[in-house]
Motif scaffolding. Structure first.
Motif, mmCIF file in Angstrom:
data_model
loop_
_atom_site.group_PDB
_atom_site.id
_atom_site.type_symbol
_atom_site.label_atom_id
_atom_site.label_comp_id
_atom_site.label_asym_id
_atom_site.label_seq_id
_atom_site.Cartn_x
_atom_site.Cartn_y
_atom_site.Cartn_z
ATOM 1 N N ALA A 1 5.566 -45.778 -16.239
ATOM 2 C CA ALA A 1 4.701 -44.803 -15.586
ATOM 3 C C ALA A 1 4.874 -44.808 -14.069
ATOM 4 C CB ALA A 1 3.243 -45.096 -15.940
ATOM 5 N N GLY A 2 5.786 -45.651 -13.565
ATOM 6 C CA GLY A 2 6.061 -45.650 -12.128
ATOM 7 C C GLY A 2 5.149 -46.559 -11.326
ATOM 8 N N VAL A 3 4.543 -47.546 -11.973
ATOM 9 C CA VAL A 3 3.705 -48.498 -11.254
ATOM 10 C C VAL A 3 4.350 -49.875 -11.365
ATOM 11 C CG1 VAL A 3 1.402 -49.493 -11.024
ATOM 12 C CG2 VAL A 3 1.670 -47.187 -11.942
ATOM 13 N N ALA A 4 4.666 -50.477 -10.233
ATOM 14 C CA ALA A 4 5.314 -51.785 -10.282
ATOM 15 C C ALA A 4 4.480 -52.799 -9.530
ATOM 16 C CB ALA A 4 6.707 -51.703 -9.669
ATOM 17 N N TYR A 5 4.459 -54.012 -10.056
ATOM 18 C CA TYR A 5 3.713 -55.095 -9.423
ATOM 19 C C TYR A 5 4.685 -56.196 -9.026
ATOM 20 C CZ TYR A 5 0.820 -59.318 -9.130
ATOM 21 O OH TYR A 5 0.237 -60.483 -8.717
ATOM 22 N N MET A 6 4.644 -56.599 -7.771
ATOM 23 C CA MET A 6 5.488 -57.687 -7.302
ATOM 24 C C MET A 6 4.618 -58.916 -7.119
ATOM 25 S SD MET A 6 8.194 -57.533 -4.183
ATOM 26 C CE MET A 6 7.211 -58.140 -2.818
ATOM 27 N N THR A 7 4.890 -59.932 -7.901
ATOM 28 C CA THR A 7 4.008 -61.106 -7.918
ATOM 29 C C THR A 7 4.095 -61.908 -6.623
ATOM 30 O OG1 THR A 7 3.599 -63.220 -9.015
ATOM 31 C CG2 THR A 7 5.819 -62.374 -9.138
ATOM 32 N N LYS A 8 3.038 -62.675 -6.367
ATOM 33 C CA LYS A 8 3.070 -63.548 -5.186
ATOM 34 C C LYS A 8 3.799 -64.847 -5.509
ATOM 35 C CE LYS A 8 -1.481 -65.318 -6.382
ATOM 36 N NZ LYS A 8 -2.878 -65.400 -5.995
ATOM 37 N N ASP A 9 3.936 -65.147 -6.799
ATOM 38 C CA ASP A 9 4.516 -66.420 -7.218
ATOM 39 C C ASP A 9 5.985 -66.199 -7.559
ATOM 40 O OD1 ASP A 9 5.101 -68.874 -8.209
ATOM 41 O OD2 ASP A 9 3.688 -68.799 -9.892
ATOM 42 N N ASP B 1 6.649 -45.228 -8.106
ATOM 43 C CA ASP B 1 5.966 -44.397 -7.115
ATOM 44 C C ASP B 1 4.833 -45.182 -6.475
ATOM 45 O OD1 ASP B 1 7.517 -42.111 -7.699
ATOM 46 O OD2 ASP B 1 6.358 -41.879 -9.544
ATOM 47 N N ILE B 2 4.325 -46.133 -7.253
ATOM 48 C CA ILE B 2 3.219 -46.955 -6.766
ATOM 49 C C ILE B 2 3.672 -48.412 -6.841
ATOM 50 C CG2 ILE B 2 0.846 -47.682 -7.196
ATOM 51 C CD1 ILE B 2 0.577 -44.923 -8.690
ATOM 52 N N ILE B 3 3.594 -49.108 -5.719
ATOM 53 C CA ILE B 3 4.054 -50.491 -5.697
ATOM 54 C C ILE B 3 2.910 -51.373 -5.240
ATOM 55 C CG2 ILE B 3 5.829 -52.062 -4.865
ATOM 56 C CD1 ILE B 3 6.911 -49.017 -3.791
ATOM 57 N N ILE B 4 2.584 -52.362 -6.047
ATOM 58 C CA ILE B 4 1.562 -53.326 -5.650
ATOM 59 C C ILE B 4 2.294 -54.595 -5.242
ATOM 60 C CG2 ILE B 4 -0.526 -54.547 -6.329
ATOM 61 C CD1 ILE B 4 -0.882 -52.484 -8.556
ATOM 62 N N MET B 5 2.208 -54.935 -3.947
ATOM 63 C CA MET B 5 2.914 -56.114 -3.466
ATOM 64 C C MET B 5 1.901 -57.209 -3.188
ATOM 65 S SD MET B 5 5.652 -54.512 -0.858
ATOM 66 C CE MET B 5 6.708 -53.143 -1.305
ATOM 67 N N ASP B 6 2.051 -58.312 -3.890
ATOM 68 C CA ASP B 6 1.111 -59.420 -3.756
ATOM 69 C C ASP B 6 1.726 -60.454 -2.818
ATOM 70 O OD1 ASP B 6 -1.003 -61.056 -4.110
ATOM 71 O OD2 ASP B 6 -0.873 -61.162 -6.299
ATOM 72 N N GLU B 7 1.108 -60.649 -1.674
ATOM 73 C CA GLU B 7 1.605 -61.576 -0.655
ATOM 74 C C GLU B 7 3.115 -61.377 -0.433
ATOM 75 O OE1 GLU B 7 -0.457 -63.353 0.943
ATOM 76 O OE2 GLU B 7 -2.191 -63.703 -0.337
ATOM 77 N N PRO B 8 3.503 -60.200 0.069
ATOM 78 C CA PRO B 8 4.935 -59.897 0.134
ATOM 79 C C PRO B 8 5.718 -60.763 1.110
ATOM 80 C CG PRO B 8 3.673 -58.192 1.242
ATOM 81 C CD PRO B 8 2.681 -59.077 0.552
ATOM 82 N N THR B 9 5.042 -61.505 1.983
ATOM 83 C CA THR B 9 5.802 -62.310 2.948
ATOM 84 C C THR B 9 5.373 -63.767 2.942
ATOM 85 O OG1 THR B 9 4.274 -61.953 4.777
ATOM 86 C CG2 THR B 9 5.991 -60.298 4.471
ATOM 87 N N ARG B 10 4.827 -64.229 1.836
ATOM 88 C CA ARG B 10 4.363 -65.624 1.818
ATOM 89 C C ARG B 10 5.541 -66.597 1.973
ATOM 90 N NH1 ARG B 10 1.130 -68.057 -3.198
ATOM 91 N NH2 ARG B 10 -0.671 -67.292 -2.073
ATOM 92 N N LYS C 1 6.122 -43.087 -1.217
ATOM 93 C CA LYS C 1 5.652 -44.088 -2.172
ATOM 94 C C LYS C 1 4.256 -44.539 -1.739
ATOM 95 C CE LYS C 1 9.936 -44.613 -3.826
ATOM 96 N NZ LYS C 1 10.302 -43.886 -5.059
ATOM 97 N N SER C 2 3.450 -44.914 -2.693
ATOM 98 C CA SER C 2 2.120 -45.422 -2.372
ATOM 99 C C SER C 2 2.127 -46.922 -2.592
ATOM 100 C CB SER C 2 1.078 -44.779 -3.275
ATOM 101 O OG SER C 2 1.260 -43.382 -3.246
ATOM 102 N N ILE C 3 1.557 -47.633 -1.622
ATOM 103 C CA ILE C 3 1.716 -49.082 -1.657
ATOM 104 C C ILE C 3 0.387 -49.787 -1.478
ATOM 105 C CG2 ILE C 3 2.821 -51.051 -0.523
ATOM 106 C CD1 ILE C 3 4.978 -48.889 0.366
ATOM 107 N N ILE C 4 0.166 -50.794 -2.321
ATOM 108 C CA ILE C 4 -0.972 -51.691 -2.119
ATOM 109 C C ILE C 4 -0.400 -53.017 -1.651
ATOM 110 C CG2 ILE C 4 -2.773 -53.011 -3.280
ATOM 111 C CD1 ILE C 4 -3.215 -50.637 -5.125
ATOM 112 N N VAL C 5 -0.876 -53.488 -0.503
ATOM 113 C CA VAL C 5 -0.428 -54.784 -0.011
ATOM 114 C C VAL C 5 -1.590 -55.756 -0.129
ATOM 115 C CG1 VAL C 5 0.377 -56.097 1.971
ATOM 116 C CG2 VAL C 5 1.243 -53.782 1.588
ATOM 117 N N ILE C 6 -1.421 -56.742 -1.003
ATOM 118 C CA ILE C 6 -2.424 -57.796 -1.104
ATOM 119 C C ILE C 6 -1.958 -58.911 -0.195
ATOM 120 C CG2 ILE C 6 -3.492 -59.484 -2.636
ATOM 121 C CD1 ILE C 6 -2.887 -57.581 -4.966
#
Lengths: 389, 339
Positions: A212-220, A299-308, A330-335
């Motif tokens: 569906a175009g939603v991706a999650y990038m883990t912090k771990d 289209d939607i990217i959720i980045m969890d702690e992208p620079t830890r 692109k729409s982005i959520i930065v945690i």
């Protein structure tokens, strides 16, 4: 032994049951126990490698007090950190290494965070964050979440617009990761409505969210993101292996081309493609993981702690990539637990506290003190003016 | 990142390939040289076909085990499963012989029906491991006992024998050759090629590797972990069925003693072949060589007087431990080179 454990932890202001099993503790508590273990050995030299990477601000301060107490007693401390403000606060001398080489050792008083960063990167670091683009308030809502409930998440509602960078701030354990995992279908017991581009999107499995175009990038990245014992190529294409099939067989050439593209686009540096990912630097691992996530063309990217835990040069690269992606629509959520990151990137900041949205900040409101007030529960948006962006 | 590190990396890489792929092959060549020098009859055509045929059963099962182990599981039930499948096959064949007489059809029906218990047993192992979340070691330890006692029960404590009419028709599957290569060896070759392609050239093989390497990463990478894991057990069951299909015509019987310790020989073949027991790295080609090594050892002991044939198990045991030690050793050298 129990008494000694309690004594050491008292000294560190760690409130952990000495009989608790390590795997039941939060990451931050685990870290404090690790530090207590090192301190309990009455070491004369203590080397700490990124001790604060997973600690909250309060816990970091407790740790710093302890380090100062130790140094006052004559213990020498080598403090390895990516967080320059911590180094400025704590250290008397700073040694900068780059690509395995000693760059300089300088007294802290002669340094500023900027000058350290410059030495680390080897070039002028003019702007860590690219200039913010004006958010388009009329852009269509691409992700809408209503009444999301999951383990660690209590009733979350928010919208994300096309081309928007939305920051998720909050203390460790405030439920930000849980929200992301519930959205992409990594959590099975979740309730509430999620819609992507206006269509209902309750994902039972990560594959569905990717489709569906939603991706999650883990912090771990080491435990959840990458296979450390294999090379770059299988890692890059693991999420999107279906794209590299010729009939029922894998097309190695197509995978190799994807790797070539990703290496160029995200500037992944490895001595060759067969090197095992576990041997890459944190920054290159992170860029590879970003490449892997972007392979699914979300289209939607959720980045969890992208620079830890990565160096400041790579951080800057990643910030530029994030902003460029948003500019592409692109729409982005930065945690992030790094306040500067949330502030420097986001068009809008949502602050979470104990599984709920405690506050929502936009434009000029996005300042550190305000975020902290919501995160710590000093300030709350009243129940009548519910957050309904 | 500099030129010097780039060049230093090359020999380290060569070393890794040596150990992982050529190691088992080298061991097999040494074994052949040793066998020939002890007794030249070792390389007679008859003896070579004998070794190949005998390694076919364990080899076919071990190809399946390569997938289970690569995906981080283990299947201890394969030996009992083979006995159980053999029992079911013989019962079905005898029953069809009784109702419609012995013909090629009775054999085909029996062979066809033998696939069902294999796939079914594999599915049960997989289902219990993934959905009931019981460790594969425990699940298959349990089913190992169940399948074996079922055979004992079917055979009423004795032996199930294939009706002689059917056995006569079925015998060629074990004893005949095609292009001078025995049928079981053809089946082995066929299974090995399919297995190799599946492991190295399909998404399924990649998923097995990913799951065995880190299950969390696999799940976060949109891999349906439970489904792939179950599929490895089903594949294992299918391989056991195939092995049993070529094993039954040899003696035409099944009893509680059928397939005893096959699980250990299969696992040993996989490990000698270079697949890691903790998962994440699988080599089908290595497994084939591992099966040949195990059979060759037994054969050499049979042909020579130096070590008693009764010590076959001991020699195999030493080889297994040595193989794993060498794998560790290569890992250590690699780490040193990396630093």
């Amino acid at each position: 032994m129990r008494k000694r454990a309690v004594a050491v932890m008292e000294r560190l202001h760690v409130h952990v049951d000495p009989d608790a099993r390590i795997n039941t503790l939060s990451v931050a508590d685990k870290q404090m126990v690790e530090i207590a273990k090192a301190i309990s050995r009455d070491a004369r030299v203590l080397i700490m490698d990124e001790p604060t990477a997973v600690l909250s601000v309060g816990e970091t301060q407790t740790l710093f007090e302890q380090i100062r107490r130790l140094t006052a007693r004559g213990v020498a401390v080598i403090f390895i950190s990516h967080k320059l403000d911590e180094i400025m606060e704590l250290a008397q001398r700073v040694t900068v290494l780059r690509d395995g080489q000693l760059i300089a050792t300088v007294g802290t008083e002669a340094l500023t965070p900027d000058s350290i960063a410059q030495m680390m990167v080897g070039r002028e670091l003019s702007n860590l964050f690219p200039p913010k683009q004006e958010p388009d308030v009329d852009a269509p809502v691409v992700l809408s979440v209503r009444g999301l409930k999951a383990p660690g998440v209590k009733d979350i509602s928010f919208d994300l617009r096309k081309g928007e960078i939305s920051g998720f701030a909050g203390l460790i354990g405030s439920g930000r990761t849980a929200v992301a995992e519930a959205i992409v279908g990594l959590t099975h017991k979740s309730e509430g409505e999620v819609s992507v581009a206006g269509k209902g999107a309750t994902f039972a499995h990560v594959g569905q969210s990717v489709d569906a175009g939603v991706a999650y990038m883990t912090k771990d990245r080491k435990g959840r993101g990458l296979l450390l014992n294999v090379g770059l190529q299988p890692n890059l294409t693991l999420l999107t292996l279906k794209k590299h099939l010729k009939g029922i067989f894998l097309d190695g050439n197509s995978e190799a081309r994807a790797l070539e593209r990703a290496v160029r686009r995200f500037d992944i540096r490895a001595r060759d493609a067969s090197v095992r990912v576990g041997q890459l630097s944190g920054g290159n691992q992170q860029k590879l993981m970003l490449g892997k996530t972007m392979e699914s063309e979300p289209d939607i990217i959720i980045m969890d702690e992208p620079t830890r835990g990565i160096d400041v040069g790579t951080k800057q690269q990643i910030y530029h990539i994030i902003v460029a992606l948003a500019a592409e629509g692109k729409s982005i959520i930065v945690i992030s637990s790094e306040m500067q990151e949330v502030i420097g990137l986001s068009h809008r900041v949502l602050v979470m506290r104990e599984g709920r949205l405690a506050g929502k900040l936009e434009g000029a409101e996005i300042v550190e003190a305000e975020i902290m007030r919501y995160a710590a529960g000093i300030k709350q948006s009243g129940d009548d003016e519910r957050i309904n962006a | 990142m500099s030129v010097s590190t780039h060049e230093a990396a090359k020999p380290a890489k060569g070393l890794r390939i040596d150990f992982k792929t050529l190691g088992p092959l080298l061991a097999l060549v040494l074994l052949v040289v040793l066998g020939y020098s002890l007794n030249p009859a070792f390389l007679n055509e008859g003896n070579v076909t004998n070794i190949l045929t005998r390694s076919a059963f364990i080899g076919i099962i071990a190809v399946g085990a390569t997938f289970v182990i690569t995906a981080g599981g283990i299947d201890l039930s394969v030996g009992s499963m083979a006995a159980f499948i053999a029992g079911v096959m013989i019962i079905v064949m005898n029953w069809t012989v009784g109702s419609m007489g012995a013909s090629i059809w009775t054999v085909l029906i029996g062979v066809g029906c033998s696939l069902i218990p294999g796939v079914g047993a594999g599915f049960i192992n997989g289902f219990l491991t993934t959905k009931a979340k019981i460790e594969a070691f425990i699940v298959t330890l349990g089913t190992m006992g169940i399948y074996r006692s079922l055979v004992t029960y079917f055979a009423d404590g004795g032996t199930l024998s294939l009706a002689s009419g059917a056995h006569d028709i079925y015998r060629p599957v074990y004893y005949d050759s095609f292009l001078r290569i025995p049928i079981p060896v053809w089946v082995f070759i066929f299974v090995a090629i399919i297995g190799w392609v599946l492991m190295n050239r399909t998404a399924f093989g990649r998923y097995c590797m990913a799951i065995g390497s880190n299950e969390h990463v696999a799940r976060y990478s949109a891999i349906k972990v439970d489904r792939v894991r179950t599929a490895t057990f089903v594949l294992q069951g299918l391989c056991v069925s195939l092995a049993t299909i070529i094993y039954v015509p040899r003696s035409g019987s099944a009893s509680a003693a059928t397939g005893v310790l096959w699980e250990l020989e299969a696992i040993a073949a996989v490990i000698i072949g270079g697949t890691m027991l903790k998962g994440g790295f699988g080599r089908v080609g290595g497994t084939v060589i591992g099966a040949l090594i195990l059979t060759a050892i037994g054969n050499i002991l049979n042909l020579t007087e130096i070590i008693s044939n009764y010590l076959n198990g001991a020699v195999q045991g030493v080889i297994i431990v040595a193989a794993v030690y060498l794998q560790r050793g290569s890992l250590r050298t690699r780490r040193k080179k990396a630093e």
